[in-house]
Write an enzyme that holds these catalytic residues in place. Structure first.
Site, mmCIF file in Angstrom:
data_model
loop_
_atom_site.group_PDB
_atom_site.id
_atom_site.type_symbol
_atom_site.label_atom_id
_atom_site.label_comp_id
_atom_site.label_asym_id
_atom_site.label_seq_id
_atom_site.Cartn_x
_atom_site.Cartn_y
_atom_site.Cartn_z
ATOM 1 N N ASP A 295 0.564 -1.242 0.070
ATOM 2 C CA ASP A 295 0.303 0.500 0.121
ATOM 3 C C ASP A 295 0.895 1.128 0.031
ATOM 4 O O ASP A 295 1.819 1.256 0.104
ATOM 5 C CB ASP A 295 -1.250 -0.003 0.810
ATOM 6 C CG ASP A 295 -0.023 -0.067 2.386
ATOM 7 O OD1 ASP A 295 0.964 -0.551 1.914
ATOM 8 O OD2 ASP A 295 -0.938 0.983 3.102
ATOM 9 N N GLU B 292 0.462 -1.033 5.457
ATOM 10 C CA GLU B 292 1.101 -0.086 6.851
ATOM 11 C C GLU B 292 0.945 1.082 7.045
ATOM 12 O O GLU B 292 1.323 1.536 7.976
ATOM 13 C CB GLU B 292 2.336 -0.281 6.174
ATOM 14 C CG GLU B 292 3.797 -0.625 7.097
ATOM 15 C CD GLU B 292 4.401 1.315 7.040
ATOM 16 O OE1 GLU B 292 5.340 1.447 7.904
ATOM 17 O OE2 GLU B 292 4.112 1.481 6.175
#
Lengths: 455, 455
Positions: A88, A152
């Site tokens: 991500d 994250e």
């Protein structure tokens, strides 16, 4: 290893092409409109792991975005390295400041410009290509596991549950993470710590609706003014944080380590010129490297309220909001500081307004030992390819899952960051130098080799 | 006058329908995307003036949005009333807080909900319909001129030039403006003053790009924090404005007028409940009515910087910006205070940041006499239709062109505001009570009648 070098040389253009494909997927975890892109990206990572030579690769669903897991087990008795990373990325806004599309990667001046090029798709991809090299040249001496998550950048809210319910799957002898930077290619370094994070949002409400600033101005508290006063009160004239209890659990690093830190090359003039500022700012009594490495900080990450459009609007707004985060150092607790911040902003709110404060995400600070086999293997690998011993440094950023991994799996982490501080992480025009990308792919196989030898 | 009442009763639904049509045109002067809508709206106003019975109506182009002028001259020897108003409206944002579309007027609970319903299309339209009544019932005893501009909400930047180059055209014996409010239908009032305005925008730049708050936070000044400190410093603990020189030219009103003001009905509990605040805020030593009427103020109308999106982004932004305005009272000068503000924000900026400050628009404060023929005619007209003597009050808002008209044309202004402070001017869900709209149409013909009689 000549065979590694030759393989990389022959395939380097393909390696880059594959990374660019990954960078074209707008996998922004913070925005619900990208939910589908997150799945597409997870699928792509899984596919690439297969192509690189893992035995199995699986997408594990979570309550949020999925985790991609893959493994190559050559011998259960050999040491196992768990590679952690994330697919991500941060939101790309403000879009108007990008010189090219954030998800339309461009190579310019030897750099890959794209959101995620360095943080963290580019660095994750170095590990996938390192695996390919080891597998294709039949030189793999350790088992390698991959845990590439999709949350994250929003604080890994669902990774804890995944890790605690897959302890056997994730069992390893060390965890290797490339999600940070080194000082430069000339001064290689290894992060031995990351700061923790508390992140909250504070919404100040004055009147129950937007008002005409002429009719009501001067008689009703303006929530922007009040929020500004609240924010202004958080740093004193020495830029110490004034929130009672904030520094209570801060452990100062040993004088010896502080002395060692001060030897890291730092040119203030170059630093200021790069940032375009006339003077630096920060907590009195500490150097720049200390301010970003060993001291906790409080930053306003966003603020808004009232009219932001073209021209003038004479409004006294109903609300003003700020996103506020703190970086934490050992032995501060993210849970405790988040609570402290939430309570503080409610407590200092004057009676003219009401305050709603809530938590975004946090992560604990983490320090890794420099006498572990993993650290030694990393240092030796870097020395091999850079021809220089890496300097141990403390990074300013946060990788919230570090303390989680240690707690759940009982193993230590080693950071091999190949980015640079100037890579515009989380900012417009994020980049990753091609040289760093290829140097990472060159270095990682040595880590696996040395880690096996030292084990 | 029975004949006026009957005409209005017979035509009231059409009057309302026509107003709703006008409200559907999104004539937002501040936004360049509405340039075409401004022309459409000016054309509509011109058309309605013709339908109401003016001899001529003309659209005068300016360097900005056009001015609509119309006149009905029955006899050059009769007194002439110049009606001033504006067809432009404030931006409608934040759109999500409207219960219905700002340009899709809705009648609910006896109120017209739409941007511009009260400020100022609704009030301008009362005058157009009053003219129609007077013309159609053959009872007009004065000459009437209309000057309806399209830039009031952005500070009338081009009206000065128009007025000074059309002095003969605009020649009149008084200027009548309905762009303000009265206390209530039960307590009619007449504004005898409006505050002046200075409006600036302050942009604070720290680093030359958005930075990762973990990597740079604590070492580089955060422009949001700095802007917050600058804003926070502008009011002291008594909510006095701290900017040196700000109060220098403020003339305190005579004790007698202050005593009179204090008699205006004011219920603090009801006021607070309406606004949804627990406590009021304001300059120590003054009542709420004084704070909004006779004292200058400083308000932050908008602020933005960093990440405003969903979730969390750990950014240390390059810029933070605020829109800041001051309301001024006699004998403050808008030009002088604007300069003072611009210089102040540049001066207090610390060396870590650079500040760019520029002016949006301003207007001078204005006080109108209560012994003029026009004031007396207005008071008598209101007493006739409301059966109560109106109270003279000082309004908190600003109508920048007042001092301009007086200077260029040498004539006095009288305000007949039929709105209410609770009409959500400049805010979501702006409204205008149908009762106030019709009461205005009923009252205005009496103004013309009495003004002729008194002249």
């Amino acid at each position: 290893m000549q065979v590694w070098k030759e393989y990389q040389e022959k395939n380097k253009d393909r390696f880059l092409d594959e990374l660019l494909q990954l960078l074209r997927i707008p996998s922004v975890s913070a925005k619900s409109e990208h939910k589908e892109d997150m799945l597409i990206c997870a699928e792509a990572v899984k596919q690439r792991l297969y192509e690189a030579g893992v035995d199995t690769a699986t997408i594990y669903t979570t309550d949020g975005h999925p985790v991609v897991y893959g493994e190559k087990i050559i011998d259960p008795n050999k040491p196992t390295v768990l590679v952690y990373g994330h697919y991500d990325v941060q939101p790309a806004e403000p879009l108007e400041l990008w010189n090219s599309g954030p998800f339309d990667p461009v190579i310019k001046d030897g750099k890959i410009f794209a959101r995620g090029s360095c943080d963290d798709k580019g660095q994750v991809y170095m590990h996938i290509k390192a695996l390919e090299i080891l597998v294709k040249t039949n030189t793999l001496t350790s088992n390698i596991k991959f845990c590439i998550e999709g949350e994250e950048e929003i604080g890994s809210p669902n990774l804890g549950k995944f890790v605690s319910s897959h302890k056997e799957l994730l069992k390893a002898d060390c965890i290797l993470i490339s999600d940070s930077s080194m000082l430069s290619l000339d001064t290689p370094s290894i992060d031995i710590g990351v700061r923790g994070l508390s992140y909250i949002e504070v919404e100040v409400t004055g009147p129950n609706r937007d008002l005409h600033s002429g009719v009501y101005g001067g008689a009703v508290a303006n929530p922007i003014t009040i929020l500004a006063k609240m924010i202004a009160s958080c740093h004193d004239e020495n830029n110490h944080i004034t929130i009672p209890g904030f520094y209570d659990d801060v452990t100062m690093i040993p004088d010896e380590e502080r002395k060692l830190m001060s030897k890291a090359p730092f040119n203030e003039t170059v630093y200021k010129e790069d940032l375009g500022v006339k003077e630096l700012w920060g907590e009195k009594g500490y150097t720049t490297n200390e301010r970003t490495g060993i001291r906790p900080t409080l930053e306003i990450n966003g603020i808004w309220g009232g009219y932001e459009g073209e021209g003038a609007k004479t409004v006294l707004p109903s609300k003003a909001t700020a996103k506020i985060s703190a970086r934490l150092v050992p032995d501060q607790s993210s849970i405790k500081i988040t609570q402290l911040l939430l309570e503080h902003f409610k407590k200092i709110a004057p009676p003219y307004v009401s305050v709603n404060a809530f938590e975004h995400h946090g992560g604990e600070p983490y320090i890794t030992p420099i006498d572990s086999k993993a650290y030694k293997a990393a240092a030796k690998a870097i020395e091999t390819t850079f021809a220089k011993k890496p300097i141990p440094v403390r990074g300013g950023g946060s990788i919230p899952i570090c303390s989680l991994f240690e707690k759940e799996l009982g193993i230590k982490i080693v950071f091999m960051g190949f980015g640079l501080d100037s890579d515009n992480l989380h900012s417009p025009n994020e980049k990753f130098n091609l040289e760093n990308f290829y140097k990472g792919i060159e270095t990682i196989p040595y880590f696996h080799k040395y880690f096996t030898e030292l084990s």
